[in-house]
Motif scaffolding. Structure first.
Motif, mmCIF file in Angstrom:
data_model
loop_
_atom_site.group_PDB
_atom_site.id
_atom_site.type_symbol
_atom_site.label_atom_id
_atom_site.label_comp_id
_atom_site.label_asym_id
_atom_site.label_seq_id
_atom_site.Cartn_x
_atom_site.Cartn_y
_atom_site.Cartn_z
ATOM 1 N N LYS A 27 0.824 -1.216 0.000
ATOM 2 C CA LYS A 27 0.000 0.000 0.000
ATOM 3 C C LYS A 27 0.856 1.262 0.000
ATOM 4 N N ASP A 28 2.096 1.125 0.426
ATOM 5 C CA ASP A 28 3.037 2.247 0.401
ATOM 6 C C ASP A 28 3.637 2.306 -1.004
ATOM 7 N N SER A 29 3.087 3.161 -1.858
ATOM 8 C CA SER A 29 3.487 3.181 -3.264
ATOM 9 C C SER A 29 4.948 3.572 -3.447
ATOM 10 N N MET A 30 5.467 4.433 -2.574
ATOM 11 C CA MET A 30 6.868 4.821 -2.692
ATOM 12 C C MET A 30 7.774 3.621 -2.417
ATOM 13 N N ARG A 31 7.443 2.843 -1.390
ATOM 14 C CA ARG A 31 8.235 1.651 -1.087
ATOM 15 C C ARG A 31 8.083 0.607 -2.192
ATOM 16 N N GLU A 37 12.661 -0.949 -8.115
ATOM 17 C CA GLU A 37 13.933 -0.348 -8.539
ATOM 18 C C GLU A 37 15.119 -1.164 -8.013
ATOM 19 N N ARG A 38 15.055 -1.594 -6.758
ATOM 20 C CA ARG A 38 16.144 -2.385 -6.187
ATOM 21 C C ARG A 38 16.274 -3.732 -6.882
ATOM 22 N N ILE A 39 15.148 -4.317 -7.254
ATOM 23 C CA ILE A 39 15.200 -5.577 -8.003
ATOM 24 C C ILE A 39 15.859 -5.345 -9.357
ATOM 25 N N GLY A 40 15.566 -4.202 -9.982
ATOM 26 C CA GLY A 40 16.231 -3.854 -11.236
ATOM 27 C C GLY A 40 17.733 -3.766 -11.080
ATOM 28 N N GLU A 41 18.186 -3.276 -9.943
ATOM 29 C CA GLU A 41 19.627 -3.190 -9.679
ATOM 30 C C GLU A 41 20.242 -4.585 -9.528
ATOM 31 N N VAL A 42 19.546 -5.472 -8.824
ATOM 32 C CA VAL A 42 20.039 -6.846 -8.667
ATOM 33 C C VAL A 42 20.097 -7.545 -10.019
ATOM 34 N N GLY A 206 -0.750 -8.382 -7.875
ATOM 35 C CA GLY A 206 -1.771 -7.424 -8.285
ATOM 36 C C GLY A 206 -1.320 -6.659 -9.521
ATOM 37 N N ASP A 207 -1.832 -5.453 -9.686
ATOM 38 C CA ASP A 207 -1.506 -4.610 -10.834
ATOM 39 C C ASP A 207 -0.311 -3.727 -10.481
ATOM 40 N N ALA A 208 0.843 -4.027 -11.059
ATOM 41 C CA ALA A 208 2.075 -3.312 -10.712
ATOM 42 C C ALA A 208 1.981 -1.828 -11.043
ATOM 43 N N GLY A 209 1.351 -1.493 -12.156
ATOM 44 C CA GLY A 209 1.225 -0.094 -12.532
ATOM 45 C C GLY A 209 0.376 0.693 -11.547
ATOM 46 N N ASP A 210 -0.748 0.113 -11.135
ATOM 47 C CA ASP A 210 -1.619 0.783 -10.170
ATOM 48 C C ASP A 210 -0.939 0.921 -8.814
ATOM 49 N N LEU A 211 -0.240 -0.124 -8.390
ATOM 50 C CA LEU A 211 0.424 -0.080 -7.090
ATOM 51 C C LEU A 211 1.558 0.944 -7.078
ATOM 52 N N ALA A 212 2.210 1.117 -8.198
ATOM 53 C CA ALA A 212 3.324 2.068 -8.273
ATOM 54 C C ALA A 212 2.857 3.505 -8.438
ATOM 55 N N PHE A 213 1.783 3.710 -9.228
ATOM 56 C CA PHE A 213 1.428 5.072 -9.629
ATOM 57 C C PHE A 213 -0.024 5.460 -9.373
ATOM 58 N N GLY A 214 -0.824 4.575 -8.798
ATOM 59 C CA GLY A 214 -2.229 4.897 -8.546
ATOM 60 C C GLY A 214 -3.147 4.284 -9.582
ATOM 61 N N GLN A 215 -4.395 4.094 -9.186
ATOM 62 C CA GLN A 215 -5.360 3.461 -10.077
ATOM 63 C C GLN A 215 -5.677 4.362 -11.256
ATOM 64 N N LYS A 216 -5.997 3.734 -12.371
ATOM 65 C CA LYS A 216 -6.318 4.444 -13.607
ATOM 66 C C LYS A 216 -7.770 4.215 -13.975
ATOM 67 N N LEU A 217 -8.347 5.160 -14.704
ATOM 68 C CA LEU A 217 -9.676 4.977 -15.257
ATOM 69 C C LEU A 217 -9.576 4.117 -16.500
ATOM 70 N N GLN A 218 -10.475 3.199 -16.673
ATOM 71 C CA GLN A 218 -10.518 2.348 -17.865
ATOM 72 C C GLN A 218 -11.410 2.998 -18.915
ATOM 73 N N HIS A 219 -10.979 2.931 -20.154
ATOM 74 C CA HIS A 219 -11.814 3.496 -21.238
ATOM 75 C C HIS A 219 -11.603 2.682 -22.504
#
Length: 219
Positions: A27-31, A37-42, A206-219
């Motif tokens: 739930k902590d989107s920054m974390r 990002e840390r996984i990308g470094e590994v 879950g949805d990685a994009g939503d968890l990282a940047f917030g939920q999006k509207l679907q269209h």
């Protein structure tokens, strides 16, 4: 395809993955972004071991010495938007790399359980003879990776291809192995067994994009 599943050996990577999955911590989107990002470094560190190296002479305050440095022209390509934190992790290590970005998303037609991959935006340098690192945090069906690869073909033929991912479903990994060139390398933090009927990885996160940047509207 050469598959490097880093979860086969225990490491600090386990902690990053567990926090990405945990419904309370994520739930902590920054974390959440920082863990990707840390996984990308590994992944970058492990991937770099397979690159070509050259001898380079440098001068220290006391003497001249020779070190081995990467001798590859790297291009990092990430799938928007979920791929941004992973891209940042890769760029932290491959800081001289060129960069490409592409939008690839699932378009659901009449049936919400079926979809096609739509590519709309693409910015890419010349790929001819270079080392392409294609980053997508979630390899569910593998179709987004393939659609991205097909869209990049007009920009040249890379010398080598590396795929970087956080979590994949076995089905998606198998799909990628079938459709990418045989000498492609997949670097992935962990692989889950299942996909549900909507094409989401189980247990996944879950949805990685939503968890990282917030939920999006679907269209």
């Amino acid at each position: 395809m050469h598959i490097h599943n880093l979860s086969e050996d225990n490491s600090i990577l386990n902690t990053f993955i567990s926090e990405l999955r945990d419904v309370n911590i994520q739930k902590d989107s920054m974390r959440f972004r920082r863990n990707i990002e840390r996984i990308g470094e590994v992944l970058s560190y492990e991937m770099s071991k397979s690159f070509k190296f050259k001898n380079q002479e440098i001068t220290t305050p006391l003497a001249k010495t020779t070190v081995k440095t990467i001798d590859s022209d790297v291009v990092l390509c990430s799938i928007l938007r979920a791929g941004v934190p992973l891209h940042n992790g890769l760029l932290n290590y491959f800081d001289k790399a060129e960069n490409a970005f592409i939008s690839a998303y699932r378009h659901h037609k009449e049936n919400p359980d079926t979809f096609e991959i739509v590519v709309e935006y693409l910015a890419c340098p010349n790929l001819e003879g270079k080392t392409l690192v294609l980053a997508d945090p979630m390899v569910a069906t593998g179709q987004s990776l393939l659609a991205t690869y097909e869209a990049l073909k007009p920009f040249g033929t890379p010398k080598e291809i590396h795929l970087a991912a956080v979590i994949g479903a076995q089905e998606g990994v198998d799909f990628a192995a079938k459709h990418f060139p045989e000498n492609t390398h997949l670097w992935i933090a962990t692989v889950d067994k299942d996909l549900n009927n909507k094409g989401y990885i189980v247990p996944g996160l879950g949805d990685a994009g939503d968890l990282a940047f917030g939920q999006k509207l679907q269209h």
